[in-house]
Design a protein around this motif. Structure first.
Motif, PDB file in Angstrom:
ATOM      1  N   UNK A  20       0.842  -1.197   0.000  1.00  0.00           N
ATOM      2  CA  UNK A  20       0.000   0.000   0.000  1.00  0.00           C
ATOM      3  C   UNK A  20       0.874   1.243   0.000  1.00  0.00           C
ATOM      4  N   UNK A  21       1.919   1.232   0.808  1.00  0.00           N
ATOM      5  CA  UNK A  21       2.839   2.368   0.861  1.00  0.00           C
ATOM      6  C   UNK A  21       3.531   2.569  -0.484  1.00  0.00           C
ATOM      7  N   UNK A  22       3.933   1.488  -1.135  1.00  0.00           N
ATOM      8  CA  UNK A  22       4.590   1.605  -2.435  1.00  0.00           C
ATOM      9  C   UNK A  22       3.629   2.209  -3.456  1.00  0.00           C
ATOM     10  N   UNK A  23       2.383   1.784  -3.443  1.00  0.00           N
ATOM     11  CA  UNK A  23       1.391   2.367  -4.345  1.00  0.00           C
ATOM     12  C   UNK A  23       1.237   3.858  -4.122  1.00  0.00           C
ATOM     13  N   UNK A  24       1.212   4.263  -2.863  1.00  0.00           N
ATOM     14  CA  UNK A  24       1.096   5.683  -2.516  1.00  0.00           C
ATOM     15  C   UNK A  24       2.350   6.443  -2.952  1.00  0.00           C
ATOM     16  N   UNK A  25       3.520   5.853  -2.732  1.00  0.00           N
ATOM     17  CA  UNK A  25       4.769   6.511  -3.112  1.00  0.00           C
ATOM     18  C   UNK A  25       4.900   6.658  -4.623  1.00  0.00           C
ATOM     19  N   UNK A  26       4.469   5.646  -5.356  1.00  0.00           N
ATOM     20  CA  UNK A  26       4.517   5.731  -6.823  1.00  0.00           C
ATOM     21  C   UNK A  26       3.546   6.800  -7.302  1.00  0.00           C
ATOM     22  N   UNK A  27       2.370   6.864  -6.696  1.00  0.00           N
ATOM     23  CA  UNK A  27       1.396   7.905  -7.066  1.00  0.00           C
ATOM     24  C   UNK A  27       1.976   9.290  -6.810  1.00  0.00           C
ATOM     25  N   UNK A  28       2.606   9.476  -5.654  1.00  0.00           N
ATOM     26  CA  UNK A  28       3.216  10.768  -5.343  1.00  0.00           C
ATOM     27  C   UNK A  28       4.340  11.095  -6.315  1.00  0.00           C
ATOM     28  N   UNK A  29       5.120  10.085  -6.696  1.00  0.00           N
ATOM     29  CA  UNK A  29       6.214  10.296  -7.644  1.00  0.00           C
ATOM     30  C   UNK A  29       5.675  10.738  -9.003  1.00  0.00           C
ATOM     31  N   UNK A  30       4.630  10.069  -9.474  1.00  0.00           N
ATOM     32  CA  UNK A  30       4.044  10.423 -10.775  1.00  0.00           C
ATOM     33  C   UNK A  30       3.466  11.834 -10.741  1.00  0.00           C
ATOM     34  N   UNK A  31       2.706  12.135  -9.689  1.00  0.00           N
ATOM     35  CA  UNK A  31       2.109  13.471  -9.598  1.00  0.00           C
ATOM     36  C   UNK A  31       3.181  14.543  -9.435  1.00  0.00           C
ATOM     37  N   UNK A  32       4.235  14.235  -8.678  1.00  0.00           N
ATOM     38  CA  UNK A  32       5.304  15.199  -8.482  1.00  0.00           C
ATOM     39  C   UNK A  32       6.082  15.479  -9.757  1.00  0.00           C
ATOM     40  N   UNK A  33       6.275  14.446 -10.561  1.00  0.00           N
ATOM     41  CA  UNK A  33       7.054  14.600 -11.791  1.00  0.00           C
ATOM     42  C   UNK A  33       6.216  15.139 -12.949  1.00  0.00           C
ATOM     43  N   UNK A  72       7.942  -0.412 -16.979  1.00  0.00           N
ATOM     44  CA  UNK A  72       7.792   0.672 -17.950  1.00  0.00           C
ATOM     45  C   UNK A  72       7.729   2.034 -17.270  1.00  0.00           C
ATOM     46  N   UNK A  73       7.058   2.107 -16.132  1.00  0.00           N
ATOM     47  CA  UNK A  73       7.027   3.373 -15.395  1.00  0.00           C
ATOM     48  C   UNK A  73       8.428   3.768 -14.936  1.00  0.00           C
ATOM     49  N   UNK A  74       9.170   2.802 -14.413  1.00  0.00           N
ATOM     50  CA  UNK A  74      10.532   3.082 -13.944  1.00  0.00           C
ATOM     51  C   UNK A  74      11.446   3.455 -15.106  1.00  0.00           C
ATOM     52  N   UNK A  75      11.192   2.902 -16.283  1.00  0.00           N
ATOM     53  CA  UNK A  75      11.997   3.224 -17.470  1.00  0.00           C
ATOM     54  C   UNK A  75      11.826   4.695 -17.860  1.00  0.00           C
ATOM     55  N   UNK A  76      10.623   5.216 -17.694  1.00  0.00           N
ATOM     56  CA  UNK A  76      10.319   6.575 -18.130  1.00  0.00           C
ATOM     57  C   UNK A  76      10.409   7.619 -17.024  1.00  0.00           C
ATOM     58  N   UNK A  77      10.342   7.197 -15.781  1.00  0.00           N
ATOM     59  CA  UNK A  77      10.261   8.147 -14.671  1.00  0.00           C
ATOM     60  C   UNK A  77      11.362   7.878 -13.645  1.00  0.00           C
ATOM     61  N   UNK A  78      12.261   8.836 -13.500  1.00  0.00           N
ATOM     62  CA  UNK A  78      13.298   8.716 -12.475  1.00  0.00           C
ATOM     63  C   UNK A  78      12.685   8.705 -11.075  1.00  0.00           C
ATOM     64  N   UNK A  79      11.616   9.445 -10.878  1.00  0.00           N
ATOM     65  CA  UNK A  79      10.966   9.503  -9.565  1.00  0.00           C
ATOM     66  C   UNK A  79      10.385   8.142  -9.184  1.00  0.00           C
ATOM     67  N   UNK A  80       9.768   7.449 -10.145  1.00  0.00           N
ATOM     68  CA  UNK A  80       9.224   6.115  -9.872  1.00  0.00           C
ATOM     69  C   UNK A  80      10.375   5.147  -9.602  1.00  0.00           C
ATOM     70  N   UNK A  81      11.436   5.226 -10.388  1.00  0.00           N
ATOM     71  CA  UNK A  81      12.589   4.352 -10.187  1.00  0.00           C
ATOM     72  C   UNK A  81      13.178   4.562  -8.798  1.00  0.00           C
ATOM     73  N   UNK A  82      13.278   5.806  -8.386  1.00  0.00           N
ATOM     74  CA  UNK A  82      13.804   6.116  -7.055  1.00  0.00           C
ATOM     75  C   UNK A  82      12.940   5.488  -5.967  1.00  0.00           C
TER      76      UNK A  82
END
Length: 119
Positions: A20-33, A72-82
């Motif tokens: 659940x935390x990872x889902x929230x963190x990925x959402x924040x990363x996408x919205x932030x980027x 694919x998200x990590x490939x395109x988004x440094x924030x998601x990869x982080x």
């Protein structure tokens, strides 16, 4: 009737919370980027090939991308990869990512300098 002792049938609450935390963190990363607009949804759809509804779930943090979509998200988004590396306790690998980004910027500056010197 199930025995009171033995193997657990379901993921522990700790594992469930981590996902659940990872889902929230990925959402924040996408919205932030990318921001919090419909363009964000369209961009992520283009990156992953996922449906609009699926991407909306990811961006809202209610669902976690799985498998190839996470790659694919990590490939395109440094924030998601982080966020993925932090969640996997592999954040020491972030130094390599940062060095690679710095190297690219230095090369860009060198090309600009060469362009100025060539004039």
């Amino acid at each position: 009737m199930l025995p009171k002792e033995g193997k657990e049938l379901h993921a522990t609450s700790r594992q469930s919370n981590d996902l659940t935390d990872l889902g929230r963190l990925i959402a924040e990363a996408l919205r932030g980027e990318l921001g919090d607009t419909h363009r964000t949804i369209k961009t992520v759809m283009r990156w992953t090939g996922a449906s609009e509804r699926t991407v909306k779930h990811w961006v809202s943090g209610t669902h976690l991308p799985s498998g190839i979509h996470l790659v694919l998200l990590a490939r395109h988004s440094d924030a998601v990869m982080t966020q993925f590396l932090v969640a996997a306790n592999r954040d020491t690998l972030l130094v390599g990512m940062e060095l690679s980004a710095v190297k690219a910027k230095v090369l860009k500056v060198l090309h600009l300098i060469d362009g100025i010197d060539g004039d």
